[in-house]
Scaffold this motif. Structure first.
Motif, PDB file in Angstrom:
ATOM      1  N   LEU A  40     -44.237 -62.531  23.115  1.00  0.00           N
ATOM      2  CA  LEU A  40     -43.246 -61.661  23.760  1.00  0.00           C
ATOM      3  C   LEU A  40     -43.915 -60.737  24.771  1.00  0.00           C
ATOM      4  O   LEU A  40     -43.353 -60.442  25.815  1.00  0.00           O
ATOM      5  CB  LEU A  40     -42.508 -60.808  22.716  1.00  0.00           C
ATOM      6  N   CYS A  41     -45.138 -60.283  24.441  1.00  0.00           N
ATOM      7  CA  CYS A  41     -45.830 -59.319  25.303  1.00  0.00           C
ATOM      8  C   CYS A  41     -46.639 -59.991  26.409  1.00  0.00           C
ATOM      9  O   CYS A  41     -47.323 -59.310  27.180  1.00  0.00           O
ATOM     10  CB  CYS A  41     -46.745 -58.429  24.471  1.00  0.00           C
ATOM     11  N   GLY A  42     -46.587 -61.313  26.485  1.00  0.00           N
ATOM     12  CA  GLY A  42     -47.242 -62.002  27.591  1.00  0.00           C
ATOM     13  C   GLY A  42     -48.734 -62.194  27.411  1.00  0.00           C
ATOM     14  O   GLY A  42     -49.434 -62.501  28.374  1.00  0.00           O
ATOM     15  N   ILE A  43     -49.219 -62.023  26.188  1.00  0.00           N
ATOM     16  CA  ILE A  43     -50.658 -62.175  25.970  1.00  0.00           C
ATOM     17  C   ILE A  43     -50.986 -63.606  25.549  1.00  0.00           C
ATOM     18  O   ILE A  43     -51.986 -64.170  25.947  1.00  0.00           O
ATOM     19  CB  ILE A  43     -51.153 -61.140  24.940  1.00  0.00           C
ATOM     20  N   VAL A  44     -50.103 -64.186  24.755  1.00  0.00           N
ATOM     21  CA  VAL A  44     -50.215 -65.600  24.398  1.00  0.00           C
ATOM     22  C   VAL A  44     -49.144 -66.339  25.210  1.00  0.00           C
ATOM     23  O   VAL A  44     -47.994 -65.912  25.240  1.00  0.00           O
ATOM     24  CB  VAL A  44     -49.971 -65.804  22.883  1.00  0.00           C
ATOM     25  N   PRO A  45     -49.504 -67.421  25.916  1.00  0.00           N
ATOM     26  CA  PRO A  45     -48.509 -68.087  26.765  1.00  0.00           C
ATOM     27  C   PRO A  45     -47.457 -68.843  25.955  1.00  0.00           C
ATOM     28  O   PRO A  45     -47.748 -69.396  24.893  1.00  0.00           O
ATOM     29  CB  PRO A  45     -49.350 -69.068  27.596  1.00  0.00           C
ATOM     30  N   ALA A  46     -46.225 -68.829  26.470  1.00  0.00           N
ATOM     31  CA  ALA A  46     -45.156 -69.600  25.845  1.00  0.00           C
ATOM     32  C   ALA A  46     -45.224 -71.033  26.358  1.00  0.00           C
ATOM     33  O   ALA A  46     -45.485 -71.262  27.529  1.00  0.00           O
ATOM     34  CB  ALA A  46     -43.813 -68.982  26.201  1.00  0.00           C
ATOM     35  N   PHE A  47     -45.019 -72.006  25.463  1.00  0.00           N
ATOM     36  CA  PHE A  47     -44.994 -73.408  25.897  1.00  0.00           C
ATOM     37  C   PHE A  47     -43.640 -73.744  26.505  1.00  0.00           C
ATOM     38  O   PHE A  47     -43.538 -74.365  27.544  1.00  0.00           O
ATOM     39  CB  PHE A  47     -45.275 -74.350  24.720  1.00  0.00           C
TER      40      PHE A  47
ATOM     41  N   HIS B  87     -33.457 -59.843  32.194  1.00  0.00           N
ATOM     42  CA  HIS B  87     -34.426 -60.494  33.074  1.00  0.00           C
ATOM     43  C   HIS B  87     -35.259 -61.490  32.282  1.00  0.00           C
ATOM     44  O   HIS B  87     -35.643 -61.222  31.150  1.00  0.00           O
ATOM     45  CB  HIS B  87     -35.372 -59.476  33.702  1.00  0.00           C
ATOM     46  N   ASP B  88     -35.542 -62.625  32.925  1.00  0.00           N
ATOM     47  CA  ASP B  88     -36.393 -63.618  32.285  1.00  0.00           C
ATOM     48  C   ASP B  88     -37.842 -63.139  32.325  1.00  0.00           C
ATOM     49  O   ASP B  88     -38.413 -62.966  33.397  1.00  0.00           O
ATOM     50  CB  ASP B  88     -36.255 -64.961  33.029  1.00  0.00           C
ATOM     51  N   VAL B  89     -38.429 -62.892  31.167  1.00  0.00           N
ATOM     52  CA  VAL B  89     -39.820 -62.430  31.129  1.00  0.00           C
ATOM     53  C   VAL B  89     -40.728 -63.444  30.441  1.00  0.00           C
ATOM     54  O   VAL B  89     -41.855 -63.134  30.072  1.00  0.00           O
ATOM     55  CB  VAL B  89     -39.949 -61.048  30.422  1.00  0.00           C
ATOM     56  N   THR B  90     -40.230 -64.694  30.287  1.00  0.00           N
ATOM     57  CA  THR B  90     -40.974 -65.699  29.522  1.00  0.00           C
ATOM     58  C   THR B  90     -42.389 -65.889  30.045  1.00  0.00           C
ATOM     59  O   THR B  90     -43.327 -66.034  29.271  1.00  0.00           O
ATOM     60  CB  THR B  90     -40.248 -67.054  29.565  1.00  0.00           C
ATOM     61  N   ARG B  91     -42.525 -65.917  31.376  1.00  0.00           N
ATOM     62  CA  ARG B  91     -43.856 -66.153  31.946  1.00  0.00           C
ATOM     63  C   ARG B  91     -44.389 -64.945  32.714  1.00  0.00           C
ATOM     64  O   ARG B  91     -45.292 -65.069  33.526  1.00  0.00           O
ATOM     65  CB  ARG B  91     -43.820 -67.398  32.828  1.00  0.00           C
ATOM     66  N   SER B  92     -43.848 -63.773  32.418  1.00  0.00           N
ATOM     67  CA  SER B  92     -44.330 -62.562  33.085  1.00  0.00           C
ATOM     68  C   SER B  92     -45.715 -62.203  32.578  1.00  0.00           C
ATOM     69  O   SER B  92     -46.082 -62.534  31.456  1.00  0.00           O
ATOM     70  CB  SER B  92     -43.390 -61.387  32.818  1.00  0.00           C
ATOM     71  N   ARG B  93     -46.475 -61.505  33.424  1.00  0.00           N
ATOM     72  CA  ARG B  93     -47.783 -61.001  32.979  1.00  0.00           C
ATOM     73  C   ARG B  93     -47.567 -59.844  32.008  1.00  0.00           C
ATOM     74  O   ARG B  93     -46.550 -59.153  32.065  1.00  0.00           O
ATOM     75  CB  ARG B  93     -48.587 -60.472  34.166  1.00  0.00           C
ATOM     76  N   TYR B  94     -48.592 -59.595  31.174  1.00  0.00           N
ATOM     77  CA  TYR B  94     -48.473 -58.510  30.204  1.00  0.00           C
ATOM     78  C   TYR B  94     -48.252 -57.164  30.870  1.00  0.00           C
ATOM     79  O   TYR B  94     -47.570 -56.291  30.339  1.00  0.00           O
ATOM     80  CB  TYR B  94     -49.692 -58.481  29.281  1.00  0.00           C
ATOM     81  N   THR B  95     -48.813 -57.001  32.085  1.00  0.00           N
ATOM     82  CA  THR B  95     -48.620 -55.723  32.786  1.00  0.00           C
ATOM     83  C   THR B  95     -47.146 -55.519  33.153  1.00  0.00           C
ATOM     84  O   THR B  95     -46.613 -54.419  33.015  1.00  0.00           O
ATOM     85  CB  THR B  95     -49.472 -55.678  34.066  1.00  0.00           C
ATOM     86  N   ASP B  96     -46.488 -56.588  33.619  1.00  0.00           N
ATOM     87  CA  ASP B  96     -45.075 -56.474  34.006  1.00  0.00           C
ATOM     88  C   ASP B  96     -44.201 -56.210  32.797  1.00  0.00           C
ATOM     89  O   ASP B  96     -43.178 -55.528  32.888  1.00  0.00           O
ATOM     90  CB  ASP B  96     -44.619 -57.755  34.714  1.00  0.00           C
ATOM     91  N   ILE B  97     -44.593 -56.763  31.654  1.00  0.00           N
ATOM     92  CA  ILE B  97     -43.797 -56.586  30.445  1.00  0.00           C
ATOM     93  C   ILE B  97     -43.900 -55.146  29.955  1.00  0.00           C
ATOM     94  O   ILE B  97     -42.888 -54.536  29.581  1.00  0.00           O
ATOM     95  CB  ILE B  97     -44.229 -57.616  29.366  1.00  0.00           C
ATOM     96  N   VAL B  98     -45.099 -54.578  29.993  1.00  0.00           N
ATOM     97  CA  VAL B  98     -45.246 -53.161  29.640  1.00  0.00           C
ATOM     98  C   VAL B  98     -44.457 -52.306  30.626  1.00  0.00           C
ATOM     99  O   VAL B  98     -43.756 -51.369  30.239  1.00  0.00           O
ATOM    100  CB  VAL B  98     -46.738 -52.739  29.637  1.00  0.00           C
TER     101      VAL B  98
ATOM    102  N   LEU C  81     -52.248 -54.157  25.889  1.00  0.00           N
ATOM    103  CA  LEU C  81     -50.972 -53.726  25.322  1.00  0.00           C
ATOM    104  C   LEU C  81     -50.472 -52.406  25.907  1.00  0.00           C
ATOM    105  O   LEU C  81     -49.300 -52.074  25.757  1.00  0.00           O
ATOM    106  CB  LEU C  81     -51.085 -53.607  23.795  1.00  0.00           C
ATOM    107  N   VAL C  82     -51.348 -51.632  26.560  1.00  0.00           N
ATOM    108  CA  VAL C  82     -50.832 -50.457  27.263  1.00  0.00           C
ATOM    109  C   VAL C  82     -50.646 -50.775  28.753  1.00  0.00           C
ATOM    110  O   VAL C  82     -50.355 -49.897  29.541  1.00  0.00           O
ATOM    111  CB  VAL C  82     -51.720 -49.198  27.096  1.00  0.00           C
ATOM    112  N   GLY C  83     -50.824 -52.040  29.105  1.00  0.00           N
ATOM    113  CA  GLY C  83     -50.524 -52.461  30.470  1.00  0.00           C
ATOM    114  C   GLY C  83     -51.688 -52.330  31.435  1.00  0.00           C
ATOM    115  O   GLY C  83     -51.487 -52.326  32.645  1.00  0.00           O
ATOM    116  N   ILE C  84     -52.919 -52.224  30.911  1.00  0.00           N
ATOM    117  CA  ILE C  84     -54.075 -52.189  31.802  1.00  0.00           C
ATOM    118  C   ILE C  84     -54.371 -53.616  32.253  1.00  0.00           C
ATOM    119  O   ILE C  84     -54.535 -54.511  31.423  1.00  0.00           O
ATOM    120  CB  ILE C  84     -55.311 -51.604  31.081  1.00  0.00           C
TER     121      ILE C  84
END
Lengths: 233, 290
Positions: free
Chosen positions: A47-54, A63-74, B183-186
């Motif tokens: 969900l947080c974009g750290i592990v990629p979704a298949f 908004h579709d965030v399935t393939r967003s970067r973790y920065t955009d999700i935060v 996780l803090v967006g860095i």
């Protein structure tokens, strides 16, 4: 607020999430329960974009965030307080909190730090202390405080009660309820079934990367087969 | 025994060299602390920076100190680009790959320099190259004094940046906890590249301070990188205060050792310290025990 449809994901070739579908509405506390290895943390990190979704889809606020970067999700306000706290051990309490608003909530940094200290007075007494030297409970408070610094719209709490004394567990669950009363939407991932069900409006049970139960805590507690098979109670 | 009148100038000389060593080591320890790799290209990149200062002086007549506003941003940009588009890309997330990539880069750069500029040792001459001032009876050259003050100033700016800005906090945070940083967006890749860029910017500054009293040839970086590596180990891997203190210690040991044993054997002291640190305090003077 958060809608997950047929989400599959994992590490490298190994599929951990095998088609997860769930939704969380604004203002809810939703509990995700399940034993070790059920895929709960993988779900969070996907969900947080750290592990990629298949495959599948995650929508946050429409908004579709399935393939967003973790920065955009935060930046969108989906913030996770991870399992194992993951605070910055070499930084002070104050610096940890400051970095909680690295991307989001920067304008109100000072104000939010005061708010965190009001919630956790013990952190306020240890502003200049290195986070790695805090006790386990204090570290958990700091992790939650750091999460709040980013002004989350949806807060994911991964095993917030892990390794805490019973008294502190009580305190953390009290806090979760209070934050929710103030309007924060919370996804609570826990192994502590009893406490979680006491505060959650709805619950999901995960097993082997799939959801095996969706319903209210009352329905879950009434289903003795389910309880015995997946939750060990 | 050595007389104070000989020892004092030697110590002073060591401190001025030590400040530049510290600057080079600070760049190395920053990159190590964040990326967890030894940047083998550090010496070759210092060599590139020295040639940059040299050619700015030869072709545009730019004074080495006036080259600072050109060399520091240029080296920063080179470092950012290298990490973001070459080293980071080629590493595929494996630290040992990064190590090999930087080693490869060093070899390519050195041989390219040999091909382009040949192995000639070059120096520049400025109006102040041979000017000296007296400090408490010791004579010290203007370029050395300028290098000392300049290197200290750059170190101070860098330490302030690391301590007081969000970028600095993010750099220190990533050094210990990458997952938490995400996780803090860095943006981890961005901060990696910033760290590499800042590390090379230190080299750019060091080159400007070095050249008026030093020389450049394609192998010039090797001696420095060995010393910088010793300083980083002495001070504690990834420790900024350690790099600063280590730089001064090594500078003074080298200078006083040279006085005692002769110029060619002066560096023996450095490596004796290096071995002693590894034996008795492997985490370094300022390093945390892990």
């Amino acid at each position: 607020m958060l809608e997950i449809r047929g989400l599959r994901g994992g590490y490298g070739q190994v599929e951990v999430l095998r088609g997860i579908s769930m939704s969380i509405g604004a203002g809810e506390i939703v509990a995700v329960l399940g034993s070790n290895g059920a895929g709960k943390s993988t779900l969070n990190n996907t969900l947080c974009g750290i592990v990629p979704a298949f495959s599948g889809q995650v929508r946050f606020d429409g908004h579709d965030v399935t393939r967003s970067r973790y920065t955009d999700i935060v930046a969108a306000g989906l913030i996770q307080v991870p399992e194992g706290r993951r605070i910055f051990p070499n930084l002070t309490v104050l610096e940890n909190l400051a970095l909680g608003s690295y991307l989001r909530g920067r304008a109100k940094r000072e104000q939010n730090i005061e708010r965190v200290f009001a919630i956790f007075p013990r952190l306020g007494e240890r502003v200049a202390q290195r986070a790695g030297t805090l006790s386990g409970g204090e570290q958990q408070m700091l992790a939650i405080g750091r999460g709040l610094m980013g002004e989350p719209r949806l807060l994911i709490l991964d095993e917030p009660s892990l390794g805490l004394s019973p008294l502190l567990v009580e305190e953390v669950f009290d806090l979760i309820r209070r934050l929710n009363d103030e309007g924060l939407t919370i996804l609570l991932v826990e192994q502590n079934v009893g406490q979680s069900l006491a505060i959650a409006g709805r619950a999901f049970v995960m097993e082997n990367g799939a959801i095996v139960f969706t319903g209210t805590p009352g329905e879950l507690l009434a289903n003795s087969d389910l309880k015995r098979a997946y939750l060990g109670i | 025994m050595l007389e104070l009148s000989i020892l004092f100038p030697s110590v002073l000389n060591g401190l001025t060299t030590g400040a530049v060593y510290a600057l080079i080591a600070l760049g190395l320890t920053l990159i190590y602390g964040v990326l967890h790799i030894i940047n083998f290209a550090h010496g070759a990149l210092l060599m590139i920076a020295l040639y940059g200062v040299y050619f700015l002086h030869q072709s545009l007549g730019l004074d080495p100190y006036a080259s600072l506003p050109v060399m520091v941003p240029a080296m920063f940009a080179l470092g950012y680009g290298l990490q973001r588009f070459v080293i980071g890309r080629a590493s595929h997330g494996k630290d040992e790959n990064i190590l090999l990539v930087t080693l490869g880069l060093a070899i390519v750069m050195e041989n390219l320099a040999l091909y382009l500029w040949r192995s000639d040792t070059r120096t520049i001459e400025t109006a102040y190259t041979f000017t000296t001032v007296g400090i408490l009876g010791a004579m010290i050259s203007i370029p050395k004094l300028a290098a000392f003050a300049g290197a200290l100033a750059v170190c101070a700016v860098l330490l302030l940046l690391l301590a007081k800005t969000d970028l600095g906090r993010a750099i220190r945070a990533i050094a210990k906890e990458r997952h938490g940083a995400k996780l803090v967006g860095i943006d981890v890749e961005h901060v990696f590249a910033m760290s590499f860029g800042i590390g090379l910017a230190c080299l750019g500054a060091a080159a400007c301070f070095l050249l008026p009293a030093y020389y450049v040839n394609p192998q010039v970086g090797n001696g420095f990188v060995l010393i910088a590596f010793t300083i980083v180990v002495l001070g504690g891997m990834g420790s900024f205060a350690g790099a600063l203190a280590g730089g001064f210690i090594i500078g003074v040991v080298e200078s006083v050792g040279g006085l005692w044993l002769g110029e060619s054997l002066g560096q023996i002291g450095i490596f004796l310290i290096f071995i002693a640190v590894l034996l008795f305090r492997p985490q370094g003077l300022f390093g945390a025990r892990t």
